[in-house]
Design an enzyme around this catalytic site. Structure first.
Site, PDB file in Angstrom:
ATOM      1  CD  GLU A   1     -97.385  58.269 -14.229  1.00  0.00           C
ATOM      2  OE1 GLU A   1     -97.171  59.484 -14.335  1.00  0.00           O
ATOM      3  OE2 GLU A   1     -97.546  57.705 -13.137  1.00  0.00           O
TER       4      GLU A   1
ATOM      5  CG  HIS B   1    -123.490  73.036 -24.464  1.00  0.00           C
ATOM      6  ND1 HIS B   1    -124.508  73.567 -25.226  1.00  0.00           N
ATOM      7  CD2 HIS B   1    -124.073  72.211 -23.557  1.00  0.00           C
ATOM      8  CE1 HIS B   1    -125.672  73.096 -24.777  1.00  0.00           C
ATOM      9  NE2 HIS B   1    -125.427  72.270 -23.769  1.00  0.00           N
TER      10      HIS B   1
ATOM     11  CE  LYS C   1     -90.434  62.021 -11.004  1.00  0.00           C
ATOM     12  NZ  LYS C   1     -90.587  60.847 -10.178  1.00  0.00           N
TER      13      LYS C   1
HETATM   14  O1  PA5 Z   1     -98.105  56.819 -10.410  1.00  0.00           O
HETATM   15  C1  PA5 Z   1     -97.015  57.202 -10.035  1.00  0.00           C
HETATM   16  O2  PA5 Z   1     -96.185  56.416  -9.546  1.00  0.00           O
HETATM   17  C2  PA5 Z   1     -96.602  58.655 -10.114  1.00  0.00           C
HETATM   18  O3  PA5 Z   1     -97.536  59.432 -10.779  1.00  0.00           O
HETATM   19  C3  PA5 Z   1     -96.405  59.218  -8.718  1.00  0.00           C
HETATM   20  O4  PA5 Z   1     -97.607  59.121  -8.007  1.00  0.00           O
HETATM   21  C4  PA5 Z   1     -95.949  60.670  -8.757  1.00  0.00           C
HETATM   22  O5  PA5 Z   1     -94.833  60.817  -9.601  1.00  0.00           O
HETATM   23  C5  PA5 Z   1     -95.599  61.133  -7.354  1.00  0.00           C
HETATM   24  O6  PA5 Z   1     -94.612  60.311  -6.816  1.00  0.00           O
HETATM   25  P1  PA5 Z   1     -94.323  60.242  -5.268  1.00  0.00           P
HETATM   26  O7  PA5 Z   1     -95.515  59.659  -4.596  1.00  0.00           O
HETATM   27  O8  PA5 Z   1     -93.114  59.381  -5.143  1.00  0.00           O
HETATM   28  O9  PA5 Z   1     -94.075  61.639  -4.820  1.00  0.00           O
END
Ligand code: PA5
Length: 467
Positions: free
Chosen positions: A291, A320, A434
């Site tokens: 990410e 394996h 989203k």
């Molecule tokens: O790293 C990030 O920002 C995302 O992966 C969030 O952790 C994830 O989308 C969850 O978001 P939130 O904590 O707002 O629910």
């Protein structure tokens, strides 16, 4: 404090051959690495780099978490984390690393704390399964969402709230702890209205960089993890990496190596711990790396499409399964071994099968010896096939070494983002899915209606490709 160690030799061309990174290339990158370090340092504690101050500014928060954890341990039999992405992967990784591998199955006296469930999906069968195994009257829920509006987490909250009200009536508030942003999002308002006990996620700490703040520390403290040790480990790593000379800063050196590896077409990063306790560290790292670095624009707005696909593996299990590919497949991967020197248990192998020499040979040895021999054997096979690898050694798995490891990987991610000249701290590519999901669900807003219309314009499916 035990110190984690790094061996980058099998990454280097002088060691592994033509697919490695030549020393001269690293020397040529010294200036770029200095710039990357300066850029990360210039933003320490600012913008989305609030995670860099977590090792230093949490004294009060740690005390508050310890107090809450003591109450939860006293009052409840189960502790359920409702969260997704960065709000779940860190708590799961630390729990797996630092508590018993069959923690939930242990009797209460041996566990010390409540059973832990980390619910990071909305598979309908999963919520039903959770409700089958917990006693709501003895369960505490930690709702974790930084934005305070994540559909997955908030839908779980609505389900749990409804169930709790039915099971315990007005007492439901005592069963909910919220971890969210102080000012932003809806959950902080809901928490204030309801009077839930609340921990705040600092604004500059993004989900995937949040394990060492209340996001991860509450669950950890509840199950008996030494949270001060985790934070002390992170601090020690931060101090160890306080140099813009890559030869004195292992995280900067590693970022330089990974950047150079990407330049040679190594588009995959395999994390392969040789310890089940570190298995979920690979899951946490996968999100952090993917990410943060998977981006299509440079900081100056030019198209780039960069990143390295993280792959989760575990030794010896994946010898394996995936090792054949790692040794004989394309030269497109960096393999990172996590090695543990002293395991917390010793499993001797009894004598037996005396008439089969290759099996009888194992008698009198131990699984501790065998797993390390297999790690060395695998590392050698990868070296011999001309592929690169590197090894991070943990003298043992404890709160301090895990704190060092997590913070090291966060720093590497930040430096690599700077070398790639991208924003490692945003995730615009996640937004599209989203909005599209809410459009599919029928949410009414200008944005979602427009998305619904846009989605209808996809080409019609050709029946030739549907079987
Ligand atoms: O790293 C990030 O920002 C995302 O992966 C969030 O952790 C994830 O989308 C969850 O978001 P939130 O904590 O707002 O629910």
């Amino acid at each position: 404090m035990q110190t984690i160690r790094f061996d980058f030799n099998p990454m280097m061309a002088e060691y592994v051959g033509e697919h490695g990174i030549p020393r001269a290339e690293m020397e040529k990158m010294a200036g770029a690495m200095r710039d990357a370090y300066a850029m990360v340092e210039a933003n320490r504690g600012k913008g989305m780099q609030g995670w860099m101050t977590l090792p230093y500014d949490q004294d009060e928060v740690l005390s508050a978490i310890e107090k809450t954890a003591a109450r939860v341990r006293e009052e409840f039999d189960a502790f359920v984390v409702l969260g997704i992405g960065g709000s779940a992967l860190g708590p799961a990784a630390v729990h797996q690393a630092l508590r018993h591998l069959h923690y939930n199955e242990l009797p209460k006296e041996k566990r010390g704390g409540p059973r832990l469930y980390i619910e990071d999906n909305i598979d309908p069968e999963r919520m039903a399964a959770l409700l089958d195994v917990i006693d709501l009257e003895k369960t505490c829920f930690n709702v974790i969402t930084k934005s305070g509006g994540t559909a997955e987490t908030m839908s779980q909250y609505l389900i749990v709230l409804d169930q709790l009200k039915k099971a315990v009536g007005d007492d439901y508030r005592r069963h909910i702890i919220v971890t969210t942003s102080k000012e932003k999002g809806y959950l902080t308002k809901i928490a204030r209205q309801e009077g839930y006990e609340t921990f705040y996620i600092p604004d500059g700490v993004g989900g995937r960089f949040s394990e060492l703040c209340p996001v991860g520390l509450v669950a950890a403290a509840v199950t008996g993890v030494d949270i001060r040790g985790l934070v002390a480990g992170a601090k020690a790593m931060d101090e160890r990496c306080a140099s813009d000379d890559a030869w004195k800063n292992p995280a900067l050196f590693e970022a330089g190596l990974m950047y150079a590896a990407m330049g040679k077409g190594m588009n995959m990063s395999v994390m392969m711990p040789y310890a089940d306790s570190l298995k979920l560290i690979s899951d946490w790292y996968a999100q952090l790396w993917a990410e943060s670095l998977g981006k299509n624009l440079t900081l100056d707005g030019k198209p780039c499409h960069v990143g390295q696909t993280p792959i989760k593996a575990v030794g010896v299990t994946d010898q394996h399964s995936q090792l054949q590919l790692y040794t004989e497949g394309p030269f497109d991967k960096v393999i990172t071994f996590l090695k543990v020197e002293a395991f917390r248990a010793k499993t001797p192998i009894p004598h037996g099968c005396d008439d089969v020499p290759t099996i009888a040979f194992l008698g009198g040895k131990s699984h501790n010896q065998l797993i390390e021999a297999e790690r060395q054997g695998t590392e050698y096979a990868i070296y011999r096939s001309g592929h690169v690898s590197q090894t991070i050694t943990l003298p043992s798995v404890n709160a301090e070494t895990i704190g060092q490891l997590l913070y090291f990987l966060e720093l590497v991610t930040a430096y690599t983002g700077a070398l790639l000249n991208i924003d490692a701290f945003n995730q615009p590519g996640v937004e599209e899915s989203k909005v599209a999901s809410y459009a599919v669900m029928g949410y009414e807003s200008e944005k979602h209606s427009a998305k619904r219309e846009e989605m209808k314009k996809r080409p019609a499916s050709d029946p030739d490709y549907i079987f």
